[in-house]
Design a protein around this motif. Structure first.
Motif, short mmCIF file in Angstrom:
data_model
loop_
_atom_site.label_atom_id
_atom_site.label_comp_id
_atom_site.label_asym_id
_atom_site.label_seq_id
_atom_site.Cartn_x
_atom_site.Cartn_y
_atom_site.Cartn_z
N ASN A 12 47.58 17.27 76.47
CA ASN A 12 47.17 16.31 77.45
C ASN A 12 48.09 14.99 77.56
O ASN A 12 48.03 14.31 76.60
CB ASN A 12 45.68 16.15 77.57
N LYS A 58 47.84 12.78 79.55
CA LYS A 58 46.72 11.55 80.02
C LYS A 58 47.72 10.59 80.73
O LYS A 58 48.63 11.05 81.67
CB LYS A 58 46.34 10.62 78.80
N HIS A 65 37.43 16.37 82.14
CA HIS A 65 37.69 15.55 80.99
C HIS A 65 36.89 14.42 80.70
O HIS A 65 36.60 13.80 81.87
CB HIS A 65 39.23 15.12 81.09
N GLU A 92 35.06 18.21 73.01
CA GLU A 92 35.63 16.80 72.76
C GLU A 92 34.76 15.76 72.56
O GLU A 92 34.20 15.17 73.57
CB GLU A 92 36.70 16.33 73.62
N LEU A 143 35.46 10.33 69.38
CA LEU A 143 36.56 10.39 68.54
C LEU A 143 37.81 10.58 69.21
O LEU A 143 39.21 10.53 68.69
CB LEU A 143 36.32 12.03 67.62
N ILE A 144 37.62 10.82 70.55
CA ILE A 144 38.98 10.91 71.43
C ILE A 144 39.87 9.53 71.27
O ILE A 144 39.40 8.30 71.28
CB ILE A 144 38.84 11.01 73.22
N GLY A 145 41.13 9.74 70.77
CA GLY A 145 42.01 8.74 70.65
C GLY A 145 41.78 8.07 69.31
O GLY A 145 42.66 6.88 69.04
N SER A 146 41.03 8.26 68.54
CA SER A 146 40.65 7.54 67.31
C SER A 146 41.44 7.94 66.12
O SER A 146 41.51 7.05 65.13
CB SER A 146 39.18 8.00 66.94
N ALA A 162 39.95 15.98 70.19
CA ALA A 162 39.60 14.64 69.73
C ALA A 162 40.08 14.40 68.36
O ALA A 162 39.67 14.92 67.37
CB ALA A 162 38.19 14.23 69.99
N GLY A 163 41.07 13.37 68.17
CA GLY A 163 41.46 12.99 66.62
C GLY A 163 42.53 14.20 66.14
O GLY A 163 42.71 13.60 64.89
N ILE A 164 42.75 15.29 66.72
CA ILE A 164 43.72 16.47 66.17
C ILE A 164 45.03 15.72 66.10
O ILE A 164 45.80 15.12 67.35
CB ILE A 164 43.54 17.40 66.90
N LEU A 216 42.93 20.89 72.01
CA LEU A 216 43.48 20.14 73.10
C LEU A 216 43.91 18.71 72.71
O LEU A 216 42.91 18.31 71.84
CB LEU A 216 42.17 20.06 74.26
N LEU A 217 44.92 18.21 72.74
CA LEU A 217 45.05 17.09 72.09
C LEU A 217 46.29 15.94 72.77
O LEU A 217 46.62 16.52 73.84
CB LEU A 217 45.52 17.13 70.65
N ALA A 218 46.33 14.73 72.36
CA ALA A 218 46.97 13.87 73.10
C ALA A 218 47.72 13.07 72.29
O ALA A 218 48.80 13.11 71.81
CB ALA A 218 46.22 13.13 74.13
N SER A 219 46.94 11.84 71.74
CA SER A 219 47.63 10.91 71.16
C SER A 219 48.40 10.96 69.92
O SER A 219 49.57 10.62 69.45
CB SER A 219 46.58 9.58 70.83
#
Ligand code: G3P
Length: 222
Positions: A9, A11, A93, A141, A145-148, A180-182, A200-203
């Motif tokens: 993602n 974002k 989301h 998610e 924990l998202i972005g953590s 989340a946090g992966i 599903l991951l981002a940061s």
């Protein structure tokens, strides 16, 4: 067993916007080709057209509005993202939540358009509700924990397991992702061990010094 799925993602990070979004999508395609992994990207709407024209991996929209064609200035029409080349969409989301009735509308729109639907949820209860709407995927998610950088697969494994459990009871055709946090191969392996079919991951990838290396690491332990 099915090949695990990774959805990246984008974002609204500057590192994954515009030219940089295209670059990251190309990196994702390279890793998909090199590893045989199923990797999809979810760039911002304005980047969908260009990315979909330049890569051969699935491109998802980050959001679709529950509107029909007509007078809805500023809304995201599913027909528009489909023509732009998206083959699916994230729905609900945690950073772009919509009402349950609207999730239902958008999942049905995606189905009618032949597009993949990924409904994001925040806990086991909302995952159960989402499963009854029969999307292709539910992505659990926990928002805290998202972005953590703290992986859900380690910090809240019971939420992933509980989601897998409840969804398999409601509709075994609905596939479960977690996020989340992966960021590492260990996190992904743990997610699959809990019964998820992917992440599903981002940061963890987008903000990494070397996103390609980070993506290769993510899929290295499977
Ligand atoms: O959609 C993925 C997401 O919300 C998780 O974000 O940065 O914790 O991987 P992140």
């Amino acid at each position: 067993t099915r090949t695990p799925i990774v959805i990246l993602n984008f974002k609204t990070y500057l590192e994954s916007t515009g030219e940089k979004a295209l670059k990251l999508a190309k990196i994702s395609e390279e890793v998909a080709n090199e590893t045989g992994m199923n990797i999809a990207v979810a760039p911002q709407h304005a980047d969908v057209w260009r990315i979909a024209g330049e890569v051969n991996i699935p491109v998802l929209a980050q959001h679709i509005d529950p509107v029909d064609a007509g007078g809805h200035t500023g809304s995201v029409l599913i027909e528009s993202v489909k023509e732009a080349g998206a083959s699916g969409a994230l729905i609900n989301h945690s950073e772009q939540r919509i009402k349950l009735a609207d999730i239902d509308v958008v999942v049905k729109k995606a189905k009618n358009a032949g597009m993949m639907s990924v409904v994001c949820t925040n806990n086991v209860e909302t995952s159960a509700a989402a499963a009854t709407l029969k999307p292709d995927f539910v992505a659990i998610e926990p928002p805290e924990l998202i972005g953590s950088g703290i992986p859900v697969s380690k910090a809240e494994p019971e939420v992933v397991e509980g989601t897998v459990d409840v969804i398999h009871k409601i509709d075994p055709d609905v596939k479960v992702l977690c996020g989340a946090g992966i960021s590492t191969g260990e996190d992904m392996k743990a997610a699959l061990g809990l019964g998820a079919e992917g992440v599903l991951l981002a940061s963890g990838i987008i903000l990494a010094d070397d996103p390609k290396k980070a993506l290769l690491d993510l899929v290295s332990k499977i």
